[in-house]
Design an enzyme around this catalytic site. Sequence first.
Site, PDB file in Angstrom:
ATOM      1  CG  HIS A 146      -1.911   1.052   1.299  1.00  0.00           C
ATOM      2  ND1 HIS A 146      -1.958   1.948   2.338  1.00  0.00           N
ATOM      3  CD2 HIS A 146      -2.904   1.402   0.457  1.00  0.00           C
ATOM      4  CE1 HIS A 146      -2.947   2.798   2.152  1.00  0.00           C
ATOM      5  NE2 HIS A 146      -3.539   2.489   1.013  1.00  0.00           N
TER       6      HIS A 146
ATOM      7  CG  HIS B 191      -3.442   9.049  -0.100  1.00  0.00           C
ATOM      8  ND1 HIS B 191      -4.128   9.775   0.856  1.00  0.00           N
ATOM      9  CD2 HIS B 191      -4.170   7.930  -0.315  1.00  0.00           C
ATOM     10  CE1 HIS B 191      -5.215   9.112   1.205  1.00  0.00           C
ATOM     11  NE2 HIS B 191      -5.262   7.987   0.519  1.00  0.00           N
TER      12      HIS B 191
END
Length: 502
Positions: A260, A302
Site C-alpha cells: 500500500h 495520496h
Amino acid sequence: MTAFQPDRSWIHDTPRPPLAIAHRGASAYAFDNTLRAFRLAHELGADMWEVDVRLTADGVPVAFHDADLKAVCGRDLGVGDVTAAALAELTAAAGRPAPLFADIAALAARTGTGIYLDAKEGEAATRAVGLLLENRVERAIVGANTSDYCASLLAAGCPYPVSILVGLGSDPFPIAEGCGAQIVHPCWERAGARPDMLLDAAFFARAHERGLPVVTWHEERMEVVEALVKMPVLGICSDQPEMVARYKSADGPRPEIVCHRGACKIAPENTRSAARAAWSAGFDFVELDVRETADGHLVVHHDSTLDRTTSGTGDLAGRTLADLADLDAGVRSDPFFAGERVPRLDEIVDLAFAAGGRLYVELKQADPVRTVETVLKRMAGEDVFFWSANADWLHLIRKRFPQALLMARPQDFDTLGACLAAFEADIIEFNRGNATATDIETVRKAGKKVMIAYMGSDASEMERLLALEPDLFNVNEPFQVARLLAGLEGDRGAASKPSLPV
C-alpha cells in the site's frame, strides 16, 4: 568476565538462501551505523548487521565508520579525540546520532540478530567482543582488513570466527592460510558489472578444500545478488538486505502481496524509494494514487493537499509540475530522504517495468483515459489493475480499454451480486470487516480474484485473514506478513523475530 562461549560451528552451514548481512544496517534507507538503520535492517529480514566500531577518547566503543567527524558533523575532529558524550551530542545535532556499541549489542540480543563486527582498531574489537559476550550474542563474525590484524585477533583468543577482507587483485586463499582466517571475504564490488563471475567453480573448490566459508562484498545490483544467492556462500552483505531473501508468492500457497503506497514503513509513501524497496524485496504489487497537476501532468500523491507528506501546503490540483519539483516529499518521513520528490506517474511506471514489478493504480483526481494510456503504453495489461471511487471513471475505462483489469469493492454496493456485475471487475477487494469464507467462495465461482485489504499490524488478525486464502493481500506491513507466512510454513525462527518500531 562472562562464562558465555559462543558456538562457532554454524559458519560451516550453507544456509539457503545465504545470510543477509545488512551493510552498516539498512543503509539504503537510513543513515549508516545508526540505530534506525539497524532497526530497519531487522524489519527487512537481515540475519546479521555489519557494524563499524571505533573507540572514543574515553575508551567507549561506538558505531562509526570514518576516522573523523568531517563528513557527518563538518568538524575537523577524530572520533578518538572526543568523548562518547560529546560524540553523541555532535552527531545528534547533525541528525545522525552515533549509537554506543553496547546499545547495538543489546538490540541484537533482543532480536536474535547476528553481528558482523568491523572494528577499526584492536582495542575497539576487544571491547566490542566483550559486549557481545555480555549480551550472549550467539552469532558474530569479527572482520579483519589486514593479515596482521587477523593474526593478532586469533592470537588473543577471539571467541568468534575471524574473517579476512581481501581487496580486488589479491588471491584470498594464501592470505587466509597465512593469517589463520576462518572465513574469506572478497571485497570485489568494483570488479566491473558482474563481479559474481569471479566466484566460479574453481574458486569454491579452493574454498571447500580449505574449509573456508565465503562472505561476499556489499552488493545492490539485482542481477548480481540473484546470482550470488544461488552460490554456496555463507552470507551476502548489502545496503538492501531485503534483496537477499526475497518474498516469492509462487512458493507454496502464498498470496500476492500488494504494498500500500509502496513499502511505506521503510520509505516515504508514494515515492520512488518506497516503490523500489517493495520490488527489491520481491513483493508483487505497488499500490499508488494518481492526481493531476494544474498544468495537466499525472503525479503520484495520496492526499488532495500537500501538507501531510511534503514541504508544501495547499491543494495539489492548484500547483504546476514545476511547483511540485521545488517541494520535498521525503523529509517529513525521515531526514535521510530529504530531496525525494513527488514522482510523475510515468516515472513509477518506468521503475515497475525495469524491476519486473506490477501496479495497482488508484485514480484519485486524474483523467482516467490518460492515466490508463500512460500505464498501458509501458506495461502489459496483466501486470496492472485499476480502481477509483468514481464509478463513472471505471465504466469509462471498461468501455475504452476492455483489456484493462479493474477492481471493485463490495462495501460500495448494496449486494455482492451487484458488485460482481458492475463494470465486469476482475478483482474483488474485501476488508477485515466484510471478508467471509462464503462470499469469497462466491467470488471465486464467478471467476474473479479475491483481494483482502488490511492496513493494521495485528498478527492474529493477519493470520485470520490469510486463513481465508486471498489471491492478493493489500497491506501496510508487507515484511510482517512475509515473516508471518514464513512461520506458518514452518520457519519458526522467522516468525518469532519481534517487530521493532522504526
